[in-house]
Design an enzyme around this catalytic site. Structure first.
Site, short mmCIF file in Angstrom:
data_model
loop_
_atom_site.label_atom_id
_atom_site.label_comp_id
_atom_site.label_asym_id
_atom_site.label_seq_id
_atom_site.Cartn_x
_atom_site.Cartn_y
_atom_site.Cartn_z
N SER A 81 0.78 -1.24 0.00
CA SER A 81 0.00 0.00 0.00
C SER A 81 0.82 1.29 0.00
CB SER A 81 -0.92 0.01 1.23
OG SER A 81 -1.51 1.27 1.40
N1 1AC Z 1 -4.35 3.06 -3.06
C1 1AC Z 1 -4.74 2.36 -1.87
C2 1AC Z 1 -3.52 2.05 -1.08
O1 1AC Z 1 -3.64 1.38 -0.05
O2 1AC Z 1 -2.44 2.51 -1.54
C3 1AC Z 1 -5.83 1.42 -1.92
C4 1AC Z 1 -5.97 2.73 -1.20
#
Ligand code: 1AC
Ligand code: PLP
Length: 332
Positions: A81
């Site tokens: 993420s």
């Molecule tokens: N773009 C996201 C992340 O965790 O980076 C899905 C929110």
């Protein structure tokens, strides 16, 4: 900054994490290939750590957390993420503690490598989808409260009305850039994950009366559900701002290639094309898929004559999925 946007946002606490306006760059070779004008707003250069769109949301989310006296930030995401890492880095920069509640395989690459390098506390759970992490995040918050801490949970992708203010503000910045550059865009294109960025763009365009069509390229969940989520979030944000608006539905196209996080050859090839033609790096999970959609629809004449792509960052994804991409390009 558009005066109406500045006035509406003035009452909301915001920490300045982005010390500049992100530039708008013309892509001459891609434009020549497509026969239309393609520009990119470099929100990959928002300036904190890996940059990207989440920094805009965090200016308001962390402003809100500080105003509420929080001392610890909790957020969620996959181990790769972008949102989780940049949230943690911003929190630490502001002197806040942080706990990341993550899902997936603990491979020391990309953002997870950065999480470890920066000494960020991570709790990794074996769940299928990121929303399944919410009960675990709530458990961590309870544990911290029992220790006398004051936790603040940031939702997945920062997709809340407060976080969405970040992209309302971006449109305020864009509107004055367009005026000073004498530029008018037919469409504005971004990658859609949790939907917060597009929701802010949608509301910002309505508040500034900028006649630009917002077009989302979904890299995960798609269809009526996502469109409704974006419109609902924009409406909730309008309510937070105390304004009543008529919002038209944004166009959202499916460029997930079948699933969120699925790494495909076509996107690996596109990343190489844009990198070698324009010197701009896209990522295989978000911006590479969104730009693939931009080129696909531009070729079909569906995006008008002058297109603005919002580069929302995601660079660590290249390093998380680099070996997969090399294999797909028969380079390994
Ligand atoms: N773009 C996201 C992340 O965790 O980076 C899905 C929110
Ligand atoms: C690099 C990148 N671009 C785009 C997006 C999509 O933004 P949003 O979650 O606001 O739809 C995300 C996260 O989802 C991201 O990490």
């Amino acid at each position: 900054m558009h005066p109406k946007i500045r006035a509406l946002l003035a009452k909301f606490p915001r920490v300045e994490l982005i010390p500049w306006e992100t530039p708008i760059q013309y892509l001459p070779k891609i434009s020549e290939m497509l026969g239309v004008e393609v520009y990119v707003k470099r929100d990959d250069l928002t300036g904190l750590g890996i940059g990207g769109n989440k920094v805009r949301k965090l200016e308001f989310l962390l402003g809100d957390a500080l105003a509420k006296g929080a001392d610890t930030i909790i957020t969620m995401g996959a181990v790769h993420s972008n949102h989780a890492f940049v949230t943690a880095l911003a929190a630490k920069k502001l002197g806040l503690d942080v706990v990341l509640v993550l899902r997936g395989k603990e491979t020391i690459k990309g953002n997870y490598l950065l999480d470890k390098l920066m000494g960020i506390e991570t709790r990794v759970y074996d769940v299928e989808k990121t929303p399944d992490l919410i009960p675990y995040a709530e458990e961590v918050a309870k544990e911290l409260e029992e220790q006398g801490k004051r936790p603040y949970i940031i939702p997945i992708g920062g997709a809340s009305p407060v976080g969405t203010l970040g992209y309302v503000r971006m449109i305020g910045e864009l509107s004055t850039q367009m005026m000073s550059l004498g530029l008018k865009f037919d469409t504005i294109v971004d990658a859609v994950g949790s939907g917060g960025t597009l929701a802010g763009i949608l509301l910002g365009l309505e508040l500034t009366k900028l006649e630009v069509d917002p077009v989302g390229m979904a890299v995960g969940i798609f269809g009526e559900k996502m469109t409704q989520k974006v419109v609902d979030l924009a409406k909730e944000t309008a309510k937070l701002l105390g304004v009543s608006v008529e919002l038209k539905e944004p166009r959202i196209h499916d460029y997930s290639f079948g699933a969120y996080g699925k790494i495909v050859r076509e996107v690996a090839e596109l990343i190489r094309l844009v990198g070698t033609k324009e010197g701009i790096l896209l990522d295989p999970v978000y911006t590479g898929k969104a730009f693939y959609g931009l080129m696909d629809l531009a070729r079909k004449g569906e995006l008008g004559e002058r297109i603005l792509f919002i580069h929302t960052g995601g660079m660590p994804g290249i390093f998380h999925y680099g070996e997969d991409m090399l294999r797909l390009l028969n380079l390994q």
